[in-house]
Design an enzyme around this catalytic site. Structure first.
Site, PDB file in Angstrom:
ATOM      1  N   ASP A 156      -4.930  19.268 -14.382  1.00  0.00           N
ATOM      2  CA  ASP A 156      -5.315  17.940 -14.854  1.00  0.00           C
ATOM      3  C   ASP A 156      -4.868  17.863 -16.314  1.00  0.00           C
ATOM      4  O   ASP A 156      -5.447  18.511 -17.189  1.00  0.00           O
ATOM      5  CB  ASP A 156      -6.834  17.768 -14.730  1.00  0.00           C
ATOM      6  CG  ASP A 156      -7.300  16.380 -15.172  1.00  0.00           C
ATOM      7  OD1 ASP A 156      -6.604  15.754 -16.001  1.00  0.00           O
ATOM      8  OD2 ASP A 156      -8.363  15.935 -14.720  1.00  0.00           O
TER       9      ASP A 156
ATOM     10  N   TYR B 237     -14.068  17.974 -16.083  1.00  0.00           N
ATOM     11  CA  TYR B 237     -14.648  16.628 -16.098  1.00  0.00           C
ATOM     12  C   TYR B 237     -15.733  16.553 -15.007  1.00  0.00           C
ATOM     13  O   TYR B 237     -15.539  17.056 -13.891  1.00  0.00           O
ATOM     14  CB  TYR B 237     -13.534  15.591 -15.861  1.00  0.00           C
ATOM     15  CG  TYR B 237     -14.075  14.248 -15.485  1.00  0.00           C
ATOM     16  CD1 TYR B 237     -14.930  13.555 -16.347  1.00  0.00           C
ATOM     17  CD2 TYR B 237     -13.767  13.670 -14.266  1.00  0.00           C
ATOM     18  CE1 TYR B 237     -15.452  12.331 -15.990  1.00  0.00           C
ATOM     19  CE2 TYR B 237     -14.279  12.438 -13.905  1.00  0.00           C
ATOM     20  CZ  TYR B 237     -15.132  11.776 -14.770  1.00  0.00           C
ATOM     21  OH  TYR B 237     -15.661  10.569 -14.421  1.00  0.00           O
TER      22      TYR B 237
ATOM     23  N   LYS C 243      -6.742   6.949 -19.332  1.00  0.00           N
ATOM     24  CA  LYS C 243      -6.934   7.493 -20.687  1.00  0.00           C
ATOM     25  C   LYS C 243      -5.683   7.283 -21.541  1.00  0.00           C
ATOM     26  O   LYS C 243      -5.332   6.170 -21.829  1.00  0.00           O
ATOM     27  CB  LYS C 243      -7.340   8.964 -20.584  1.00  0.00           C
ATOM     28  CG  LYS C 243      -8.359   9.273 -19.490  1.00  0.00           C
ATOM     29  CD  LYS C 243      -9.673   8.553 -19.657  1.00  0.00           C
ATOM     30  CE  LYS C 243     -10.658   9.037 -18.592  1.00  0.00           C
ATOM     31  NZ  LYS C 243     -11.677   8.081 -18.250  1.00  0.00           N
TER      32      LYS C 243
ATOM     33  N   ARG D 295       0.856  -1.208   0.000  1.00  0.00           N
ATOM     34  CA  ARG D 295       0.000   0.000   0.000  1.00  0.00           C
ATOM     35  C   ARG D 295       0.885   1.248   0.000  1.00  0.00           C
ATOM     36  O   ARG D 295       0.540   2.278  -0.566  1.00  0.00           O
ATOM     37  CB  ARG D 295      -0.960  -0.018   1.197  1.00  0.00           C
ATOM     38  CG  ARG D 295      -1.740   1.283   1.381  1.00  0.00           C
ATOM     39  CD  ARG D 295      -3.052   1.123   2.164  1.00  0.00           C
ATOM     40  NE  ARG D 295      -2.929   0.280   3.325  1.00  0.00           N
ATOM     41  CZ  ARG D 295      -2.381   0.641   4.499  1.00  0.00           C
ATOM     42  NH1 ARG D 295      -1.874   1.852   4.645  1.00  0.00           N
ATOM     43  NH2 ARG D 295      -2.332  -0.209   5.502  1.00  0.00           N
TER      44      ARG D 295
HETATM   45  N1  PLP Z   1      -9.821  13.901 -15.418  1.00  0.00           N
HETATM   46  C1  PLP Z   1     -10.355  13.908 -16.645  1.00  0.00           C
HETATM   47  C2  PLP Z   1     -10.042  15.036 -17.569  1.00  0.00           C
HETATM   48  C3  PLP Z   1     -11.207  12.875 -17.044  1.00  0.00           C
HETATM   49  O1  PLP Z   1     -11.733  12.896 -18.281  1.00  0.00           O
HETATM   50  C4  PLP Z   1     -11.490  11.815 -16.140  1.00  0.00           C
HETATM   51  C5  PLP Z   1     -12.393  10.720 -16.523  1.00  0.00           C
HETATM   52  O2  PLP Z   1     -13.013  10.719 -17.550  1.00  0.00           O
HETATM   53  C6  PLP Z   1     -10.921  11.862 -14.866  1.00  0.00           C
HETATM   54  C7  PLP Z   1     -10.081  12.904 -14.541  1.00  0.00           C
HETATM   55  C8  PLP Z   1     -11.195  10.773 -13.866  1.00  0.00           C
HETATM   56  O3  PLP Z   1     -10.445   9.655 -14.161  1.00  0.00           O
HETATM   57  P1  PLP Z   1     -10.851   8.153 -13.763  1.00  0.00           P
HETATM   58  O4  PLP Z   1     -12.056   7.800 -14.568  1.00  0.00           O
HETATM   59  O5  PLP Z   1      -9.641   7.373 -14.079  1.00  0.00           O
HETATM   60  O6  PLP Z   1     -11.170   8.182 -12.301  1.00  0.00           O
END
Ligand code: PLP
Length: 382
Positions: A173, A101, A198, A49
């Protein structure tokens, strides 16, 4: 870092200081715990962990690609976002891009607010608005650029300078661009977050998140949160992301090349009302994007003429698949209104343009002509 150096780093990643076998592929250390050599002596790994050699390889690789100090890998992008925002205290004020998001918006509204975080959502592309939103309690600016799904572009350098002036942390992000196209730390970001699910993973086969930090102090603080939160990425999932990163530059280049062709084709269609792709010259963020990124990525949002057309396309595509997520080798089409942004109140959604006619396309690696033919047949008047 040149493209060539970046590609080499993607392939070789971080030194495998723990491996003595010469394995070309990083071993999957599927061990929950580690034996101690003696009292007060450790191999550097105690319990998975906290740390695991496969995960460490991934963390150091991503930190290196982003130009950060170190990184921590989580089970999902959302877990990485939660952990970074856990660094802030009740009463702290955060300025965030208004288009984010949906899960990140939900965090701020439903979890962050309960924790006493005060958030102001604004168009972070508008520096004046960002300036005016700063209060004596402001601690951070949280950005996506381009945003999901409306592709708004924020000037990272301007935000970096402003944050420095006011002693604020910048959190970016970078899921859409990846460090191949954009390195926010070069412009002053303190934290870079990824949904590794992604582009980093790139194959729609695993969930992951990574938070890159720029200082030892932030690393220590985040590490305590990560080991206590307990959402550490598994060795196998770490390995899948390591493998994905090896082809990141190739995939990003190819996906972008197809996205440009598709965006241009969409521009010519009479049933397309609006198109949001940063690579098009008429996109309002095109010039800023060119100055801070070496590419435009493979994500396109577009608005069609009617909801009937939406249904026709989503149900008519044969190669492209109607699914959430993005950044993988398979092309996916998403309906943000009912999928990624379903929790955003309707009036707010509509104000931002996330209406019942907006579609989002994550361009994959299929032949571009096949994707164009598929869109053509699915959208054709019946
Ligand atoms: N940040 C962005 C820009 C996203 O598009 C997403 C999910 O679509 C996330 C964060 C969250 O990621 P996860 O689905 O791996 O939790």
């Amino acid at each position: 870092m040149t493209d060539r150096e970046f590609s080499t780093k993607c392939i070789h990643g971080y030194d495998q200081r723990y491996d003595r076998t010469g394995a070309i592929s990083v071993p999957i250390y599927q061990s929950a715990t580690y034996a101690h050599e003696g009292l007060g002596r450790s191999t550097g790994f105690d319990y998975s962990r906290l740390s695991n050699p496969t995960r460490e390889h991934l963390q150091k690789t991503v930190a290196n690609l982003e130009g950060g100090y170190d990184a921590i890998a989580f089970t999902t992008g959302m877990a990485a976002i939660n952990a970074v925002l856990e660094l802030f205290e009740p009463g702290d004020h955060i300025i965030a891009s208004e288009d984010l998001y949906g899960g990140s918006l939900r965090y701020f509204r439903m979890i962050g607010s309960k924790r006493g975080l005060d958030v102001t959502f604004i168009d972070t592309a508008d520096l004046d608005s960002v300036c005016k939103s700063i209060t004596s309690h402001t601690k951070a600016i949280y950005i996506e650029t381009p945003t999901n799904p409306m592709m708004q572009v924020t000037d990272l350098k301007a935000i970096g300078n402003l944050a420095k002036e006011h002693g604020l942390k910048v959190i970016v992000d970078n899921t859409f661009m990846t460090p191949y196209f954009q390195k926010p730390i070069e412009f002053g970001a303190d934290f870079v977050i990824h949904s590794g699910t992604k582009y980093l993973g790139g194959h729609n086969d695993t969930l992951a998140g990574v938070a890159v930090v720029t200082s030892p102090e932030d690393y220590e603080r985040l590490f305590i949160i990560a080991k206590t939160m307990g959402a550490s990425l598994s060795p196998f999932d770490s390995w899948l992301i390591i493998r994905g990163i090896k082809t990141l530059p190739l995939r990003m280049d190819r996906q972008q090349a197809s996205a440009i062709q598709i965006a241009k084709w969409l521009e010519e269609q009479s049933w397309v009302r609006k198109i949001y792709y940063v690579g098009l010259e008429k996109h309002p963020g095109h010039e800023v994007s060119k100055a801070q990124s070496s590419g435009f990525g493979g994500m396109i949002s577009f608005e069609v003429d009617t909801t009937e057309r939406v249904k026709q396309i989503l149900e008519g595509v044969k190669i492209i698949q109607f699914a959430e997520s993005l950044g993988g080798v398979e092309t996916l089409i998403t309906y943000p209104m009912t999928q990624t942004h379903a929790d955003v109140p309707e009036d707010e959604r509509n104000r931002k343009g996330i209406n019942d006619r907006l579609l989002r396309l994550s361009v994959g690696l299929e032949a571009t002509q096949d994707l164009l033919k598929d869109l053509e047949q699915a959208s054709r008047e019946v």
